[in-house]
Design a protein around this motif. Structure first.
Motif, mmCIF file in Angstrom:
data_model
loop_
_atom_site.group_PDB
_atom_site.id
_atom_site.type_symbol
_atom_site.label_atom_id
_atom_site.label_comp_id
_atom_site.label_asym_id
_atom_site.label_seq_id
_atom_site.Cartn_x
_atom_site.Cartn_y
_atom_site.Cartn_z
ATOM 1 N N ALA A 87 0.861 -1.187 0.000
ATOM 2 C CA ALA A 87 0.000 0.000 0.000
ATOM 3 C C ALA A 87 0.898 1.239 0.000
ATOM 4 C CB ALA A 87 -0.920 -0.017 1.216
ATOM 5 N N HIS A 88 0.320 2.403 0.236
ATOM 6 C CA HIS A 88 1.142 3.608 0.396
ATOM 7 C C HIS A 88 0.591 4.480 1.515
ATOM 8 C CE1 HIS A 88 -1.451 6.635 -1.731
ATOM 9 N NE2 HIS A 88 -1.781 5.635 -2.525
ATOM 10 N N ASP A 94 -7.260 7.562 0.898
ATOM 11 C CA ASP A 94 -6.293 7.213 -0.136
ATOM 12 C C ASP A 94 -4.902 7.595 0.398
ATOM 13 O OD1 ASP A 94 -4.779 6.809 -2.405
ATOM 14 O OD2 ASP A 94 -5.788 8.307 -3.623
ATOM 15 N N ASN A 95 -4.127 6.654 1.026
ATOM 16 C CA ASN A 95 -4.421 5.246 0.961
ATOM 17 C C ASN A 95 -4.274 4.602 2.335
ATOM 18 O OD1 ASN A 95 -4.979 2.772 -0.367
ATOM 19 N ND2 ASN A 95 -2.824 2.399 -0.676
ATOM 20 N N SER A 148 -6.077 1.182 2.744
ATOM 21 C CA SER A 148 -5.337 -0.034 2.397
ATOM 22 C C SER A 148 -4.193 -0.301 3.370
ATOM 23 C CB SER A 148 -4.778 0.082 0.975
ATOM 24 O OG SER A 148 -5.806 0.143 0.022
ATOM 25 N N THR A 149 -3.528 0.756 3.816
ATOM 26 C CA THR A 149 -2.442 0.589 4.784
ATOM 27 C C THR A 149 -2.959 -0.071 6.053
ATOM 28 O OG1 THR A 149 -1.211 2.489 3.916
ATOM 29 C CG2 THR A 149 -0.728 1.817 6.163
ATOM 30 N N ALA A 167 4.192 -0.755 3.142
ATOM 31 C CA ALA A 167 3.499 0.491 2.810
ATOM 32 C C ALA A 167 4.542 1.575 2.565
ATOM 33 C CB ALA A 167 2.552 0.893 3.934
ATOM 34 N N SER A 207 -0.929 -5.469 -4.587
ATOM 35 C CA SER A 207 -0.831 -4.014 -4.445
ATOM 36 C C SER A 207 -2.233 -3.460 -4.229
ATOM 37 C CB SER A 207 -0.212 -3.415 -5.713
ATOM 38 O OG SER A 207 -0.501 -2.039 -5.823
ATOM 39 N N SER A 208 -2.453 -2.835 -3.072
ATOM 40 C CA SER A 208 -3.795 -2.356 -2.734
ATOM 41 C C SER A 208 -3.830 -0.839 -2.660
ATOM 42 C CB SER A 208 -4.246 -2.952 -1.396
ATOM 43 O OG SER A 208 -5.550 -2.520 -1.073
ATOM 44 N N ASP A 209 -4.726 -0.255 -3.421
ATOM 45 C CA ASP A 209 -4.972 1.186 -3.409
ATOM 46 C C ASP A 209 -6.462 1.390 -3.643
ATOM 47 O OD1 ASP A 209 -4.541 3.908 -3.334
ATOM 48 O OD2 ASP A 209 -2.947 3.894 -4.837
ATOM 49 N N THR A 214 -0.590 2.775 -9.784
ATOM 50 C CA THR A 214 -0.358 2.419 -8.393
ATOM 51 C C THR A 214 1.109 2.001 -8.220
ATOM 52 O OG1 THR A 214 -0.790 0.061 -8.689
ATOM 53 C CG2 THR A 214 -2.712 1.484 -8.350
ATOM 54 N N GLY A 234 -8.155 -3.170 -4.420
ATOM 55 C CA GLY A 234 -8.467 -2.024 -3.574
ATOM 56 C C GLY A 234 -9.885 -2.069 -3.075
#
Length: 425
Positions: free
Chosen positions: A83-84, A231-232, A235-236, A257, A305-307, A377, A394
């Motif tokens: 994630a980010h 965002d995000n 997801s984190t 992340a 990868s989740s966003d 992403t 996501g």
């Protein structure tokens, strides 16, 4: 609504409030993990990793945590959820204190990423991030609500509701934060006081704005959740919950992340930088891996990868694909793009759909309207750098890149449950 979904969203709200900047988010994740039994690692130290161990390492605004199976070897694969930690915002310039017309104290800042500028108007904002002293000591700081970007009254812009609002990023996004004697205006003194240091000791700073309004649940049946930095951090937080509960059997479970996704990920702590690869390499090296073993491990690995993604908008449904229209409350989304703006391929899609099925959560697909090019992403960036199969997923939201975004209460919980299945391998 399941009680577990409400508990998850309440914890997400607490995580958001503890994380007004990427640095705070990484630190809060580290704090929670250490309290849950993970061992904190320092990059400059030698790592003594043991099979069955659980570890966390932070680089600036990025955090990586991993759980080793009891039978870990030099070729053990990774199951990764990524994630980010950053969000579109504003970042203070080197000389941040300015004096505007009429004695208003204002701030000089740059636009960070691609925020919906109008959504930041007329909100009480805090400042948060880090300051570093001349001695090299880092301090996380956050102010009380202190700044506001005031909108021009309709009486002075009669056409705004018909012609639309267009903001000059230099002149018309500068916030006010005080009044009075210009010599008393010093935002760095405010930040220094929060850190407990002398303003003269500040050698550098990375400070962004964040909305001060608390997240909240609302709607006819409390089915909606509104928050800044979804965002995000959505997801984190989902990945953080998943790694906390991970008990891997045959793969190394990892949560990663990264900072700076909103500006391209090209930094020492971004997904395009060396941090992720260095951690993966050091883990395998602890079990005697060389280049051959590393390649064998990566060939069997998976990165999810989740966003956040776009839920179909009730007022702009024509902007979406006519058939693939993710709905709020419909579960996590699988992101697909023919031009690899998302990294999903058939094998990755199958792995994700199988995880959703095992978790007992619904799933849905997102693909862009051909006339509306999609964003991207960390997925394609990580896949290119590491060569690990990557799938982009996501949770569907509305108002992406707004100062305050919207999701259905159940979707972050659904997402985290599916992530948990990925990490359970």
């Amino acid at each position: 609504m399941p009680a577990e979904a409400r508990a998850h969203i309440d914890d997400l709200a607490a995580f958001v409030q503890a994380s007004p900047s990427s640095y705070h988010a990484a630190d809060e994740a580290r704090r929670r993990l250490v309290e849950g039994g993970f061992t904190a690692l320092a990059e400059a130290d030698a790592w003594d990793l043991a099979p069955g161990g659980r570890y966390v390492v932070v680089r600036e605004g990025s955090v990586i945590a991993f759980a080793l199976p009891a039978a870990a070897t030099a070729t053990t694969p990774f199951q990764i959820v990524g994630a980010h930690t950053d969000s579109p915002s504003f970042k203070l310039k080197p000389k941040p204190t300015t004096i505007g017309t009429g004695g208003w104290w204002q701030l000089g800042w740059e636009v960070y990423g691609g925020p919906l500028l109008n959504s930041w108007l007329d909100r009480e904002l805090i400042l948060a991030g880090r300051i570093v002293t001349l001695a090299g000591d880092e301090h996380l700081v956050r102010t009380a609500p202190i700044a506001r970007i005031p909108q021009l009254a309709v009486h002075l812009d009669r056409g705004v509701n018909n012609d639309g609002l267009s903001l000059d990023k230099q002149r018309q996004t500068a916030p006010v934060w005080g009044l009075g004697d210009a010599e008393s205006a010093d935002i760095l003194a405010v930040l220094a006081a929060d850190a407990g240091v002398d303003p003269e000791e500040i050698g550098g700073f990375d400070i962004v704005a964040a909305d001060s309004q608390a997240p909240r649940v609302f709607g006819a049946h409390d089915e909606f959740f509104a928050s800044g930095r979804m965002d995000n951090l959505l997801s984190t937080h989902a990945g953080l919950i998943a790694i906390q509960g991970a008990k891997p059997e045959s793969a190394i479970a990892m949560f990663a992340a990264f900072d700076h996704e909103e500006i391209g990920s090209s930094s020492r702590s971004g997904a395009a930088g060396p941090f992720h690869e260095e951690v993966l390499t050091r883990i395998l090296a602890a079990f005697g891996a060389g280049a051959d073993e590393r390649a064998r491990s990566f060939a069997q690995s998976l990165h999810v990868s989740s966003d956040v993604g776009h839920s179909v908008h009730p007022n702009y449904s024509e902007r979406h694909d006519t058939v693939n229209q993710p709905v709020a409350g419909g579960g996590p989304i699988l992101k697909i793009n023919a031009n690899q703006r998302y990294a999903t391929d058939a094998h990755g899609a199958a792995a994700w759909n199988a995880a959703c099925e095992r978790a007992g959560v619904p799933s849905q697909e997102f693909v862009s309207n051909n006339t509306m090019p999609c964003g991207s992403t960390i997925g394609p960036i990580s896949a290119t750098r590491l060569g690990i199969r990557t799938v982009d997923v996501g949770a569907p939201i509305l108002s992406m890149h707004s100062a305050r975004e919207l999701t259905a209460v159940v979707d972050p919980w659904f997402l985290s449950r599916a992530m948990g299945e990925i990490l359970a391998k």
